[in-house]
Design a protein around this motif. Structure first.
Motif, PDB file in Angstrom:
ATOM      1  N   GLU A   1       0.849  -1.192   0.000  1.00 41.83           N
ATOM      2  CA  GLU A   1       0.000   0.000   0.000  1.00 41.83           C
ATOM      3  C   GLU A   1       0.886   1.244   0.000  1.00 41.83           C
ATOM      4  N   ALA A   2       0.611   2.162  -0.914  1.00 47.85           N
ATOM      5  CA  ALA A   2       1.314   3.441  -0.952  1.00 47.85           C
ATOM      6  C   ALA A   2       0.504   4.471  -0.175  1.00 47.85           C
ATOM      7  N   TYR A   3       1.217   5.414   0.437  1.00 45.34           N
ATOM      8  CA  TYR A   3       0.534   6.526   1.096  1.00 45.34           C
ATOM      9  C   TYR A   3       1.350   7.793   0.934  1.00 45.34           C
ATOM     10  N   ILE A   4       0.656   8.911   0.950  1.00 46.11           N
ATOM     11  CA  ILE A   4       1.297  10.213   0.905  1.00 46.11           C
ATOM     12  C   ILE A   4       0.566  11.101   1.909  1.00 46.11           C
ATOM     13  N   ASP A   5       1.342  11.723   2.793  1.00 49.04           N
ATOM     14  CA  ASP A   5       0.780  12.596   3.818  1.00 49.04           C
ATOM     15  C   ASP A   5       1.436  13.962   3.715  1.00 49.04           C
ATOM     16  N   PHE A   6       0.675  14.987   4.073  1.00 50.85           N
ATOM     17  CA  PHE A   6       1.153  16.363   4.044  1.00 50.85           C
ATOM     18  C   PHE A   6       1.035  16.945   5.444  1.00 50.85           C
ATOM     19  N   PHE A   7       2.116  17.562   5.929  1.00 50.26           N
ATOM     20  CA  PHE A   7       2.150  18.125   7.276  1.00 50.26           C
ATOM     21  C   PHE A   7       2.525  19.599   7.218  1.00 50.26           C
ATOM     22  N   LEU A   8       1.903  20.378   8.084  1.00 52.59           N
ATOM     23  CA  LEU A   8       2.235  21.790   8.236  1.00 52.59           C
ATOM     24  C   LEU A   8       2.436  22.052   9.715  1.00 52.59           C
ATOM     25  N   GLY A   9       3.638  22.451  10.065  1.00 57.03           N
ATOM     26  CA  GLY A   9       3.935  22.705  11.475  1.00 57.03           C
ATOM     27  C   GLY A   9       3.714  21.487  12.353  1.00 57.03           C
ATOM     28  N   GLY A  10       3.979  20.297  11.816  1.00 58.89           N
ATOM     29  CA  GLY A  10       3.811  19.067  12.578  1.00 58.89           C
ATOM     30  C   GLY A  10       2.401  18.516  12.578  1.00 58.89           C
ATOM     31  N   LEU A  11       1.449  19.231  12.010  1.00 56.87           N
ATOM     32  CA  LEU A  11       0.060  18.779  11.968  1.00 56.87           C
ATOM     33  C   LEU A  11      -0.250  18.147  10.622  1.00 56.87           C
ATOM     34  N   ASP A  12      -0.849  16.960  10.648  1.00 53.12           N
ATOM     35  CA  ASP A  12      -1.267  16.276   9.431  1.00 53.12           C
ATOM     36  C   ASP A  12      -2.421  17.064   8.822  1.00 53.12           C
TER      37      ASP A  12
ATOM     38  N   PRO B   1      -6.895   7.395  -4.281  1.00 55.53           N
ATOM     39  CA  PRO B   1      -7.174   5.955  -4.340  1.00 55.53           C
ATOM     40  C   PRO B   1      -6.474   5.230  -5.477  1.00 55.53           C
ATOM     41  N   GLU B   2      -6.190   5.925  -6.575  1.00 67.11           N
ATOM     42  CA  GLU B   2      -5.571   5.261  -7.722  1.00 67.11           C
ATOM     43  C   GLU B   2      -4.101   4.915  -7.501  1.00 67.11           C
ATOM     44  N   ILE B   3      -3.483   5.413  -6.425  1.00 71.37           N
ATOM     45  CA  ILE B   3      -2.082   5.056  -6.171  1.00 71.37           C
ATOM     46  C   ILE B   3      -1.912   4.126  -4.970  1.00 71.37           C
ATOM     47  N   VAL B   4      -3.004   3.840  -4.258  1.00 69.63           N
ATOM     48  CA  VAL B   4      -2.903   3.046  -3.028  1.00 69.63           C
ATOM     49  C   VAL B   4      -2.330   1.658  -3.283  1.00 69.63           C
ATOM     50  N   ASP B   5      -2.775   0.972  -4.329  1.00 68.56           N
ATOM     51  CA  ASP B   5      -2.246  -0.361  -4.644  1.00 68.56           C
ATOM     52  C   ASP B   5      -0.927  -0.189  -5.399  1.00 68.56           C
ATOM     53  N   ALA B   6       0.181  -0.163  -4.657  1.00 66.76           N
ATOM     54  CA  ALA B   6       1.488   0.101  -5.251  1.00 66.76           C
ATOM     55  C   ALA B   6       1.948  -1.013  -6.180  1.00 66.76           C
ATOM     56  N   CYS B   7       1.468  -2.236  -5.979  1.00 68.50           N
ATOM     57  CA  CYS B   7       1.841  -3.324  -6.885  1.00 68.50           C
ATOM     58  C   CYS B   7       1.216  -3.118  -8.259  1.00 68.50           C
ATOM     59  N   ALA B   8       0.030  -2.556  -8.294  1.00 69.35           N
ATOM     60  CA  ALA B   8      -0.641  -2.292  -9.565  1.00 69.35           C
ATOM     61  C   ALA B   8      -0.216  -0.964 -10.170  1.00 69.35           C
TER      62      ALA B   8
ATOM     63  N   ARG C   1       3.797   0.354   2.615  1.00 71.10           N
ATOM     64  CA  ARG C   1       3.637  -0.544   3.752  1.00 71.10           C
ATOM     65  C   ARG C   1       2.815  -1.765   3.345  1.00 71.10           C
ATOM     66  N   ASP C   2       2.959  -2.791   4.173  1.00 65.60           N
ATOM     67  CA  ASP C   2       2.138  -3.998   4.084  1.00 65.60           C
ATOM     68  C   ASP C   2       1.509  -4.142   5.458  1.00 65.60           C
ATOM     69  N   GLY C   3       0.282  -3.665   5.606  1.00 66.83           N
ATOM     70  CA  GLY C   3      -0.345  -3.631   6.925  1.00 66.83           C
ATOM     71  C   GLY C   3       0.432  -2.692   7.830  1.00 66.83           C
ATOM     72  N   ASP C   4       0.915  -3.218   8.953  1.00 64.77           N
ATOM     73  CA  ASP C   4       1.696  -2.416   9.892  1.00 64.77           C
ATOM     74  C   ASP C   4       3.200  -2.436   9.594  1.00 64.77           C
ATOM     75  N   VAL C   5       3.619  -3.225   8.621  1.00 70.20           N
ATOM     76  CA  VAL C   5       5.040  -3.347   8.296  1.00 70.20           C
ATOM     77  C   VAL C   5       5.421  -2.255   7.299  1.00 70.20           C
ATOM     78  N   GLN C   6       6.340  -1.388   7.711  1.00 69.03           N
ATOM     79  CA  GLN C   6       6.821  -0.323   6.833  1.00 69.03           C
ATOM     80  C   GLN C   6       7.846  -0.896   5.851  1.00 69.03           C
ATOM     81  N   ILE C   7       7.601  -0.702   4.567  1.00 72.53           N
ATOM     82  CA  ILE C   7       8.505  -1.197   3.529  1.00 72.53           C
ATOM     83  C   ILE C   7       9.469  -0.100   3.097  1.00 72.53           C
TER      84      ILE C   7
END
Length: 153
Positions: free
Chosen positions: A73-84, A91-98, A137-143
């Protein structure tokens, strides 16, 4: 003959240097593995310029998986001043294998490349510099995970 050889040697050294546009990045606080190199199109110094409504392409090269898995699973997060900022991962990038990994399943201790590509970055903010975290990541495992700064324009 020596002039021709000199020209060939100069071309062999200069052309790879011109095409290599490495982007500085930081490791994530979760201690996840990082790629050997990271490249955001058009960005060789931080903060990168991220243009709303425009494509964004980033490539992590030679990331070594700590696990064997066929679910990434791919994820991208944006933070400003430490706040998410709470901007959801497209959704189209979540399945990183595809969408992004050059091959799946991943095999433990083998390297792979990951390409993040989003046709248009849609954000409701502009003119600010944010911390951008891109990970796998794969579940809780960070890749893999990296952070870099980007100014949204």
């Amino acid at each position: 003959m020596y002039k021709l050889l000199s020209v060939v040697v100069v071309i062999a050294i200069v052309i790879p240097t011109l095409t290599l546009a490495v982007t500085p990045f930081r490791s994530c606080p979760n201690g996840a593995p990082t790629p050997e190199t990271f490249e955001v199109d058009g960005c060789t110094a931080l903060p990168c310029t991220i243009t709303r409504g425009q494509p964004m392409r980033a490539v992590g090269r030679n990331l070594v998986s700590l696990v064997s898995t066929s679910t990434v699973e791919a994820y991208i997060d944006f933070f400003l001043g430490g706040l998410d900022l709470g901007i959801p991962t497209p959704p189209e990038i979540v399945d990183a294998c595809a969408n992004g990994i050059d091959f799946c399943p991943l095999v433990q201790d083998e390297s792979f490349d990951y390409t993040f590509f989003k046709e248009d970055i849609q954000m409701d903010v502009s003119g600010i510099t944010v911390l951008i975290r891109v990970g796998l990541r794969d579940g809780d495992v960070q890749i893999g995970c990296i952070e870099f700064d980007g100014t949204i324009v």
